[in-house]
Write a protein that holds these residues in place. Structure first.
Motif, mmCIF file in Angstrom:
data_model
loop_
_atom_site.group_PDB
_atom_site.id
_atom_site.type_symbol
_atom_site.label_atom_id
_atom_site.label_comp_id
_atom_site.label_asym_id
_atom_site.label_seq_id
_atom_site.Cartn_x
_atom_site.Cartn_y
_atom_site.Cartn_z
ATOM 1 N N GLU A 81 49.891 32.731 26.689
ATOM 2 C CA GLU A 81 50.121 33.462 25.435
ATOM 3 C C GLU A 81 49.251 34.712 25.372
ATOM 4 O O GLU A 81 49.697 35.779 24.934
ATOM 5 N N ILE A 82 48.002 34.547 25.808
ATOM 6 C CA ILE A 82 47.098 35.703 25.831
ATOM 7 C C ILE A 82 47.660 36.784 26.749
ATOM 8 O O ILE A 82 47.676 37.967 26.414
ATOM 9 N N GLN A 83 48.153 36.349 27.923
ATOM 10 C CA GLN A 83 48.714 37.321 28.868
ATOM 11 C C GLN A 83 49.897 38.067 28.251
ATOM 12 O O GLN A 83 49.988 39.289 28.332
ATOM 13 N N LYS A 84 50.782 37.314 27.619
ATOM 14 C CA LYS A 84 51.950 37.934 26.967
ATOM 15 C C LYS A 84 51.500 38.934 25.906
ATOM 16 O O LYS A 84 52.031 40.043 25.808
ATOM 17 N N LEU B 202 40.335 43.863 35.218
ATOM 18 C CA LEU B 202 41.175 44.894 34.605
ATOM 19 C C LEU B 202 42.633 44.433 34.560
ATOM 20 O O LEU B 202 43.303 44.542 33.523
ATOM 21 N N LEU B 203 43.096 43.874 35.683
ATOM 22 C CA LEU B 203 44.479 43.388 35.707
ATOM 23 C C LEU B 203 44.687 42.307 34.651
ATOM 24 O O LEU B 203 45.710 42.267 33.979
ATOM 25 N N LYS B 204 43.676 41.461 34.504
ATOM 26 C CA LYS B 204 43.775 40.419 33.478
ATOM 27 C C LYS B 204 43.902 41.046 32.097
ATOM 28 O O LYS B 204 44.705 40.605 31.274
ATOM 29 N N LEU B 205 43.086 42.088 31.853
ATOM 30 C CA LEU B 205 43.119 42.728 30.534
ATOM 31 C C LEU B 205 44.455 43.428 30.286
ATOM 32 O O LEU B 205 44.849 43.644 29.148
ATOM 33 N N ILE B 213 48.309 38.283 40.136
ATOM 34 C CA ILE B 213 47.047 38.681 40.761
ATOM 35 C C ILE B 213 46.839 37.943 42.076
ATOM 36 O O ILE B 213 46.498 38.540 43.095
ATOM 37 N N SER B 214 47.079 36.641 42.049
ATOM 38 C CA SER B 214 46.765 35.874 43.264
ATOM 39 C C SER B 214 47.709 36.255 44.404
ATOM 40 O O SER B 214 47.353 36.157 45.563
ATOM 41 N N HIS B 287 42.545 29.043 41.273
ATOM 42 C CA HIS B 287 41.425 28.288 40.714
ATOM 43 C C HIS B 287 40.343 29.236 40.202
ATOM 44 O O HIS B 287 39.840 29.070 39.092
ATOM 45 N N LEU B 288 40.008 30.245 41.036
ATOM 46 C CA LEU B 288 38.968 31.185 40.627
ATOM 47 C C LEU B 288 39.377 31.969 39.388
ATOM 48 O O LEU B 288 38.565 32.224 38.500
ATOM 49 N N LEU B 289 40.643 32.363 39.334
ATOM 50 C CA LEU B 289 41.115 33.123 38.179
ATOM 51 C C LEU B 289 41.005 32.290 36.912
ATOM 52 O O LEU B 289 40.615 32.775 35.858
#
Ligand SMILES: Nc1ncnc2c1ncn2[C@@H]1O[C@H](COP(=O)(O)OP(=O)(O)OP(=O)(O)O)[C@@H](O)[C@H]1O
Ligand SMILES: [Mg+2]
Lengths: 246, 294
Positions: A81-84, B202-205, B213-214, B287-289
């Motif tokens: 949900e956060i990603q979306k 950054l990609l996560k944000l 990402i993986s 797992h790391l992510l």
């Protein structure tokens, strides 16, 4: 107080954020932002503007208080949900955070890549935006070969390419001259017109006074809402701005 | 302005980690191919020996009290053997030769040899399979109770134990090599994610799903592992070809190495390593992510 949380973009109630030492950066602040609103966040350096934005793009979790984004409780959000949600938020970081090994064009197109857009779509849209911010000639340049102001414009183009529902810009006019600053502000206004809620953190008083949008002022951890001036911009003024500036 | 393809790499991976993975996987893949080839060779050698052992054996005629009976039995036995399908050669071993053969078993003394009534030995060569041989043995026993087929059961059993343990050993080493590869890919993925932490964040944000990402890491490592393991496989193949098979232009005892069908086993190794590294790097980065998010 707004009763219907579901309709708010941001709803924060008595939110406190502390870093390591227990001195709160944001101290029990409350904030309600409706869709399609346009706000400045002001305050002296170190007053917590970036921290507030971090909370809004879900990097920083509040330590205390209630916080809803797009009407959903921050604490109940799952990772997908956060990603979306983040895919609907555009962020201009204070330090730009461009990927150094991607060209300006690729950096701008990255959000589209993430949501799985087609190659030609990414390319045409990214080119169009780079053209808008006046960087058409630099689209194959890598960030290290761009000036601070150019990097900033790439960062802005990247933040708005998906036409996000919420745009958070941290000092988006910090590295550019006044003419470009005004251009950028007009770009944000355009975006605001098509429905994006906009929050701009800045200490550029010239910009804040020129565009009379309500201002959220941070001081000693407290949030003061000031100057709730609804500035009705004339339609033909906007039209002229669009034609002449971009 | 030259138009390059968009996004050849979203994350730029560390070159030295890539080289590290290629070198280590080529070594491991070399060893894996060697142990696989050794296993195949041992197994084929065993089958070969088993066949040889089965196809030449002795038939012993236990001495009867009366001489005439012995001769009759010998003739009957010879007749039976010669009429059996699959028997290629039958030869009665002369007494002296038989004595020489039996001497080590009975003691060196000529005198004491004479005291024993020694069995008559018939040397039989067949092209029978193991099962058919068992049938032959059985029907011979039925007809002629004084006849003993001294098939090389004991030897076959020994060989089977011997080659079995060698095969087990090479399989075990193969397993260790796979484990080593898994550890390498795991460590390298971990290092990469940590090195790229800034960009990963950054990609996560930007709302990139973890799978997105993986994938950037998987692509990188699977590619490196394919290169490394192919190099290792080619090295192992040429190593066996030039040093073990064609020594001095002659085929050495390792004649069971590098049969035609081994190509498939050898090709299977890079493919298998590819799958393994894909799975390991995917699990590690995912797992790391997940760990990285608070
Ligand atoms: N990760 C962090 N760990 C510890 N303290 C932090 C961290 N980030 C910010 N701070 C502290 O929080 C305070 C507010 O920082 P913030 O970056 O929000 O200020 P700001 O209003 O954006 O300032 P500026 O206008 O200079 O960008 C500062 O005093 C800073 O030292
Ligand atoms: Mg700041």
């Amino acid at each position: 107080m707004v009763k219907d949380f579901k309709k708010t973009i941001v709803y924060a109630d008595q939110v406190t954020i502390c870093y390591q030492d227990n001195k709160p950066i944001l101290d029990q602040i409350s904030l309600t932002l409706m869709p399609k609103s346009f706000h400045f966040v002001t305050g002296s350096s170190g007053s917590g503007k970036t921290t507030l934005l971090k909370m809004l793009y879900l990097e920083q979790k509040p330590d205390r208080g209630r916080f809803l984004l797009f009407g959903q409780d921050r604490y109940k959000l799952t990772m997908p949900e956060i990603q979306k949600m983040r895919q609907h938020i555009g962020v201009v970081f204070q330090d730009f955070r461009l990927l150094p090994h991607l060209t300006a064009l690729e950096n701008v197109a990255l959000p589209l890549k993430i949501i799985g857009a087609k190659n030609h779509e990414m390319e045409t849209q990214a080119k169009e935006l780079l053209d808008w911010v006046g960087l058409a000639h630099q689209m194959n340049a890598y960030p290290h070969a761009l000036s601070g102001g150019e990097q900033q414009r790439v960062a802005i183009a990247r933040a708005i390419i998906t036409k996000p529902d919420l745009l958070l810009a941290d000092e988006p006019t910090g590295n550019v001259d006044d003419v470009i600053a005004v251009k950028i502000m007009h770009l944000f206004e355009e975006l605001n017109k098509i429905g994006t809620t906009i929050i701009i953190a800045t200490h550029n008083e010239a910009v804040v006074s020129r565009f009379a949008y309500p201002r959220l002022h941070l001081e000693k951890g407290k949030l003061l809402e000031m100057g709730n001036v609804t500035n009705k911009i004339e339609d033909d003024y906007l039209y002229v701005a669009k034609k002449t500036l971009f | 302005m030259s138009q390059k393809k968009l996004f050849s790499n979203i994350l730029i991976q560390d070159k030295s980690i890539g080289r590290f993975v290629i070198i280590l996987t080529s070594i491991l893949s070399f060893l894996a191919c060697c142990s696989l080839l050794f296993l195949l060779n041992t197994h084929r050698q065993y089958l070969d020996w088993q066949k040889v052992l089965n196809q030449t054996f002795f038939v012993e005629l236990m001495p009867e009290s009366k001489k005439e009976d012995d001769l009759a039995i010998l003739n009957q036995t010879l007749q039976f053997l010669q009429n059996t399908k699959g028997v290629l050669a039958v030869r009665v071993i002369p007494e002296e030769e038989a004595n020489a053969l039996l001497k080590p078993w009975l003691g060196a003394d000529e005198e004491s040899l004479k005291r024993y009534k020694l069995p008559v030995l018939i040397d039989v060569t067949t092209n029978l399979s193991v099962d058919d041989l068992k049938k032959l043995e059985y029907s011979l026993k039925q007809r002629l109770p004084f006849v003993k087929v001294s098939a090389n059961d004991a030897w076959t059993k020994q060989m089977s134990h011997y080659s079995g343990s060698l095969e087990f050993l090479s399989l075990f080493i193969f397993g260790l090599i796979l484990l080593g590869l898994m550890i390498i890919v795991l460590t390298a993925s971990k290092m990469s994610v940590v090195l790229q932490r800034h960009y990963v964040d950054l990609l996560k944000l930007m709302g990139a799903p973890y799978r997105f990402i993986s994938r950037q890491f998987e692509k990188f490592f699977t590619f490196k592992v394919v290169i490394g393991s192919s190099i290792g496989m080619l090295l192992a193949t040429s190593f066996f070809h030039f040093f073990l098979i064609l020594q001095d232009g002659q085929i050495t005892i390792m004649r069971h190495f590098l049969m035609y069908e081994d190509v498939f086993y050898l090709l299977a190794i890079p493919i298998f390593l590819l799958l393994l590294s894909y799975v390991v790097s995917r699990i590690t980065t995912m797992h790391l992510l997940k760990l990285g998010h608070s």
